[in-house]
Design a protein around this motif. Structure first.
Motif: not given
Length: 321
Positions: A75-82, A120-124, A224-234
């Motif tokens: 539930d913490e995977l909210d919408a992006f701000e662009f 948690d952070d902003q990405y460019q 549609d930008l939601m839902p989206y999948y999320r994982y930690k990778g490379s």
């Protein structure tokens, strides 16, 4: 005579240092060559990357096969701000680097950033690039329930807390990549036109060109930008640094067979070999090694289908009651 003797003596003294210097330069050239001496086939293909680049054998590698019945709802995977994603790129460059087609913003383009989205952070935004197949049955790096797609596009962003990409690659949260999967459609996708119209200008490896027509990053995203999948990778290419927060959108973007063929006309050149089509530039899926793939809620706040593990728990609880 004395001058000759002194000159010979000087050369004898300097010889070890001179050879060291030339050896050092040659080693530098060799290391630089080795860093780029990889491809998607033969002895320098993905099967050999872990031997060539140690990080490619890590436990958090990408891409992966996303299995819908095994993802966990977060539930913490909210919408992006662009920010500035809806402003046209006016100074962008397109490049064929021998591994992909890459589009990068120019110095006149304002920064484009993403925020929120469970991060948690902003990405460019740094650049976008593509992966495609020799036919429309393959091409994407990520799979969904074992299925491949003809094209995958990556929006690469750097964590603004890190001043350089080299520093970011050393951090688990250094990069954020938005992955967009394409599905075959009967009609051309007009949003891709500014890029596809320039593919002929960058057909040869190493070629670059200015993009004539302005376009927005927003136009390349799914509806549609939601839902989206999320994982930690490379990174999915060497050095395979495990520094990426991956977002894979569940919704697809259309592309025609005609547009795909223009990607397949792009060339790559191996040293000493004639140029050939740059195709199948995707890395095979990697093992999860215990990683959890999460999914956000739908945009209308309806929960996606529950994972098999969650269903088992709920079933057991219902039987207990």
């Amino acid at each position: 005579m004395l001058r000759t003797v002194l000159l010979c003596s000087l050369l004898l003294v300097l010889q070890p240092y001179a050879s060291f210097g030339f050896d050092f330069l040659e080693r530098g050239r060799r290391d630089a060559k080795d860093h780029h001496n990889w491809n998607y086939e033969d002895k320098t293909g993905p099967d050999h990357w872990p031997k060539m680049f140690k990080k490619c054998g890590g436990a958090r590698q990408s891409p992966i096969n996303i299995i819908n019945s095994e993802v966990d709802l977060n539930d913490e995977l909210d919408a992006f701000e662009f920010d500035n994603y809806d402003d046209p790129l006016v100074d962008a460059r397109i490049e064929n680097n021998g591994h992909t087609i890459q589009v990068s913003p120019g110095s006149k383009d304002p920064p484009r950033t993403i925020d929120e989205g469970g991060m948690d952070d902003q990405y460019q935004f740094l650049q976008l690039h593509f992966h495609w197949g020799s036919d429309s049955k393959k091409g994407s790096e990520h799979l969904i329930d074992g299925s491949s797609f003809p094209l995958e596009m990556h929006f690469v962003h750097i964590n603004k807390n890190y001043k350089t990409k080299e520093k970011a690659l050393q951090k688990e949260d250094g990069l954020a990549v938005l992955a967009v999967l394409f599905k075959l459609d009967d009609e051309d996708n007009p949003a891709l036109t500014p890029i596809i119209d320039k593919l002929d200008d960058v057909r040869q490896e190493g070629s670059k060109a200015d993009l004539d027509d302005a376009f927005t990053l927003e136009s390349l995203l799914p509806d549609d930008l939601m839902p989206y999948y999320r994982y930690k990778g490379s990174l999915t290419t060497p050095p395979c640094s495990e520094a990426v927060t991956w977002t894979v959108f569940k919704d697809f973007v259309p592309i025609s067979e005609k547009q795909l063929q223009l990607f397949r006309n792009v060339k790559e050149e191996d040293e000493g070999e004639p140029a050939e089509s740059l195709v199948d530039n995707f890395r095979p899926v990697q093992e999860l090694h215990g990683r959890v793939v999460e999914i956000s809620r739908d945009s209308d706040n309806a929960a996606p289908s529950l994972s098999s593990s969650t269903l088992m728990v709920l079933t057991a609880f219902a039987l207990f009651l």
